[in-house]
Write an enzyme that holds these catalytic residues in place. Structure first.
Site, PDB file in Angstrom:
ATOM      1  N   LYS A   3      29.287  31.684 -27.999  1.00 56.42           N
ATOM      2  CA  LYS A   3      28.563  31.508 -29.254  1.00 56.42           C
ATOM      3  C   LYS A   3      29.329  32.135 -30.419  1.00 56.42           C
ATOM      4  O   LYS A   3      29.511  31.498 -31.467  1.00 56.42           O
ATOM      5  CB  LYS A   3      27.161  32.122 -29.143  1.00 56.42           C
ATOM      6  CG  LYS A   3      26.304  31.871 -30.375  1.00 56.42           C
ATOM      7  CD  LYS A   3      24.901  32.391 -30.177  1.00 56.42           C
ATOM      8  CE  LYS A   3      24.822  33.782 -30.737  1.00 56.42           C
ATOM      9  NZ  LYS A   3      23.487  34.357 -30.733  1.00 56.42           N
ATOM     10  N   ASP A  44      22.571  28.691 -29.773  1.00 57.25           N
ATOM     11  CA  ASP A  44      21.787  29.916 -29.910  1.00 57.25           C
ATOM     12  C   ASP A  44      20.366  29.643 -29.432  1.00 57.25           C
ATOM     13  O   ASP A  44      20.083  28.574 -28.875  1.00 57.25           O
ATOM     14  CB  ASP A  44      21.817  30.432 -31.349  1.00 57.25           C
ATOM     15  CG  ASP A  44      21.223  29.442 -32.346  1.00 57.25           C
ATOM     16  OD1 ASP A  44      20.627  28.419 -31.927  1.00 57.25           O
ATOM     17  OD2 ASP A  44      21.337  29.689 -33.558  1.00 57.25           O
TER      18      ASP A  44
END
Length: 87
Positions: free
Chosen positions: A7, A25
């Site tokens: 991420k 996310d």
């Protein structure tokens, strides 16, 4: 990017100009759950799970004919309740 998770790497790469990368996310995970593309409850992803979700997201973006980074932001706005994006 060595030393960063998937991420964080996607955030960095998009910020320096790479296109076509989603940032998986919690907002994206929850959205993919909501539309039936993901069924796990954990917000902490293994590398394998992250890549699996990333591929599902990229398939969805392709099917919708929307660039992944734009779909990512649209979903984030929808899931977070934000009205505008200042990025």
């Amino acid at each position: 990017i060595k030393g960063l998770g998937f991420k964080e790497s996607a955030h960095f790469m998009r910020n320096v100009g790479f296109r076509g990368l989603p940032i998986i996310d919690t907002h994206i995970q929850n959205f993919l759950r909501k539309i039936g593309l993901y069924d796990k409850e954990s917000e902490s992803l293994t590398k394998k799970q992250y890549i699996e979700l990333e591929n599902k997201f990229l398939e969805l973006a392709k099917e919708l004919k929307v660039p992944p980074e734009e779909l990512d932001i649209a979903i984030w706005l929808y899931q977070s309740g934000e009205k505008e994006f200042y990025g």
